[in-house]
Structure formats: C-alpha cells, structure tokens
Design an enzyme around this catalytic site. Structure first.
Site, PDB file in Angstrom:
ATOM      1  N   THR A  84      13.140  38.255  46.748  1.00 14.55           N
ATOM      2  CA  THR A  84      13.196  39.513  46.003  1.00 14.55           C
ATOM      3  C   THR A  84      13.942  40.563  46.791  1.00 14.55           C
ATOM      4  OG1 THR A  84      11.859  41.232  44.926  1.00 14.55           O
ATOM      5  CG2 THR A  84      10.949  40.285  46.934  1.00 14.55           C
ATOM      6  N   GLY A 119       8.135  46.337  47.157  1.00 14.36           N
ATOM      7  CA  GLY A 119       6.844  46.576  46.503  1.00 14.36           C
ATOM      8  C   GLY A 119       6.189  45.274  46.089  1.00 14.36           C
ATOM      9  N   GLU A 138      20.736  36.756  37.992  1.00 12.69           N
ATOM     10  CA  GLU A 138      19.766  36.815  36.893  1.00 12.69           C
ATOM     11  C   GLU A 138      20.462  36.437  35.605  1.00 12.69           C
ATOM     12  OE1 GLU A 138      17.109  40.051  36.184  1.00 12.69           O
ATOM     13  OE2 GLU A 138      16.334  40.009  38.216  1.00 12.69           O
ATOM     14  N   ASP A 160       9.705  37.405  38.184  1.00 13.86           N
ATOM     15  CA  ASP A 160      10.400  38.267  37.238  1.00 13.86           C
ATOM     16  C   ASP A 160       9.352  38.986  36.407  1.00 13.86           C
ATOM     17  OD1 ASP A 160      12.898  39.290  36.391  1.00 13.86           O
ATOM     18  OD2 ASP A 160      12.688  38.215  34.511  1.00 13.86           O
ATOM     19  N   PHE A 215       5.346  51.269  42.295  1.00  9.59           N
ATOM     20  CA  PHE A 215       6.800  51.359  42.197  1.00  9.59           C
ATOM     21  C   PHE A 215       7.189  51.224  40.726  1.00  9.59           C
ATOM     22  CE2 PHE A 215       5.762  46.907  42.737  1.00  9.59           C
ATOM     23  CZ  PHE A 215       6.595  46.253  41.834  1.00  9.59           C
ATOM     24  N   LYS A 230      -4.637  48.022  42.127  1.00 10.54           N
ATOM     25  CA  LYS A 230      -3.585  47.568  41.188  1.00 10.54           C
ATOM     26  C   LYS A 230      -3.598  46.044  41.100  1.00 10.54           C
ATOM     27  CE  LYS A 230       1.364  47.273  40.337  1.00 10.54           C
ATOM     28  NZ  LYS A 230       2.746  47.528  40.746  1.00 10.54           N
ATOM     29  N   HIS A 233      -0.586  42.504  36.182  1.00  7.89           N
ATOM     30  CA  HIS A 233       0.173  41.327  35.784  1.00  7.89           C
ATOM     31  C   HIS A 233       0.507  40.464  37.008  1.00  7.89           C
ATOM     32  CE1 HIS A 233       2.573  44.683  36.941  1.00  7.89           C
ATOM     33  NE2 HIS A 233       3.730  44.056  36.866  1.00  7.89           N
TER      34      HIS A 233
END
Ligand code: ITT
Length: 217
Positions: free
Chosen positions: A6, A10, A31, A62, A174, A195, A200
């Site tokens: 990545t 974050g 991508e 992603d 972020f 968080k 997710h």
C-alpha cells in the site's frame, strides 16, 4: 514476512493491531478499472507478488465509500474522487441530496504463489467474472496449473460497516473518516482500536488474521 502492499500508512497502522509480523511494501500496483473492489484487490495482489520478486506473501487492500442513494458511488473510485472532488465536497453533495446512508467496504486479497486448501471462501474472483465460479467457491479452482503469471491464486477477505454521511468531525483516521458517522461518532473521532473494532478493514483483517495464522502454523 508478510507484506502489506500500500501507499497508505493509515492502512498499515490499522493492520498492525491484527498482524504482528507485517511490513509495508510501498508498491503502487496498477489499479485495474473495475466496478468491484474484489477485482481490483485480486489484480493488485498478483501484480505485487510478482513485482516483489520474492517468496514473501503479500496482501493488498482495496477499500471504498459506497453511498446508497448514489448507487454505491464513489465505491471503487473513492481514491480518485478523494483526489479530485475531495472528502468535504463529497460529504456536502451527499448531505444536500439527502443521500446520507452509506457503507465502507474493504477487500483484502492475499497471494503467496501457492494454491489454497478447500474453503468456503471464494478464491480468485479476479479475472474470471462471468464464468462459472462454483468450483472456485468450493475451493477447488486453485490447483497447480493456476499458479502462473496472471492466474496466481488469490484469496479474498471482505468486511463492511454501515453509517451516515455527516459534516466533517474529528482528526483521527484518514480519508473519508471525518464524514462517516457510526453510532454517535465519526470514524475520525475514534481511537485506532475503536475504529478497528467496528470498521470494514478491522472486520476483514480479523478474518484474514485468523486464516493466516492457521496457514502459517
Ligand atoms: P493504496 O491503494 O496504495 O492501498 P489508497 O489510499 O489509494 O492506498 P484505496 O484505493 O483502497 O487506498 O482507497 C480508496 C479510498 O478510500 C481512498 O480515498 C482512501 O482514503 C479511502 N479509504 C480507504 N479506507 C478508508 C478508511 O478506513 N477510512 C476512510 N477512508 C478510507
């Protein structure tokens, strides 16, 4: 050593709560343009595994913000939309349109060049959408003859969280975190652990970490 591919620090910060031995690999994989996160993540994991040129396993994550009344926009295009419109404007447009129901989704794609054991999770949904995926869902598609180039087996782990688009609040997290409220706080008002517990990415990482531990035992 597992590598988290990545350009976003974050994401790596959040992953470290679930994975002790993870290194970030700052590789800007190509991508592909696709209307689902699974395809983008699967391509990215294959691309990164080959580009890294080692035996080390890689994960690509992603993620995106899906606004319900906008048919999931910006979804897989969230990074582009953040760079062009910006988070505040996305929030304002959604609020003015009364389109405040939304979800974050995250798909983690894992690739280590090896096939996988049979599992209930779908495998390798990247390149063959529209074809019969039932064999993959049963876990039997990842056979030796798929271990080559663009056909490298990839395993996917998904997570999502629903919430409401609100005026920006908070300075943690972020990306779209300041405009995404879950419960009575935005994700930017939560500590990283808070968080992770509902997010997710946290949900996808928890599933991945459990599976990865078994794979490496
Ligand atoms: P890499 O592709 O290099 O991992 P990226 O930031 O471009 O980094 P994505 O394509 O997955 O990662 O991100 C899509 C967009 O969604 C991007 O604008 C992120 O800031 C945003 N995003 C991803 N996860 C998020 C999260 O947990 N909270 C808020 N925004 C997030």
């Amino acid at each position: 050593m597992l590598r988290y591919v990545t350009t976003n620090e974050g994401k790596v910060r959040e992953a470290r709560e679930y994975l002790q031995d993870v290194e970030s690999l700052d590789h800007d994989y190509t991508e592909v343009q696709a209307d689902d996160l699974e395809t983008v993540a699967a391509h990215g994991a294959r691309d990164a595994f080959l580009a890294a040129g080692s035996e080390d396993p890689v994960i690509v994550d992603d993620a995106g913000l899906f606004i319900e009344a906008f048919d999931g926009f910006p979804g897989p295009y969230s990074a582009y939309v953040e760079d062009t419109l910006g988070v505040d404007l996305v929030g304002r447009v959604a609020r003015e349109a009364g389109a405040t129901d939304a979800a974050f989704r995250c798909v983690i794609a894992y690739c280590d060049g090896e096939p996988f054991e049979a599992t209930p999770e779908p495998v390798d949904r990247g390149d063959r959408r529209g074809q019969d995926l039932s064999a993959e869902v049963r876990g039997s598609a990842a056979t030796d003859d798929t271990v080559a180039g663009g056909d490298l087996p990839v395993k996917l782990f998904a997570g999502s969280v629903s919430g409401t688009i609100v005026e920006p609040r908070g300075d943690g997290g972020f990306g779209y975190d300041p405009i995404f409220e879950h419960g009575d706080r935005t994700l930017a008002e939560m500590s990283p652990a808070e968080k992770n517990a509902i997010s997710h990415r946290g949900r996808a990482l928890a599933k991945f970490a459990e599976w990865y531990q078994m794979r490496t035992e």
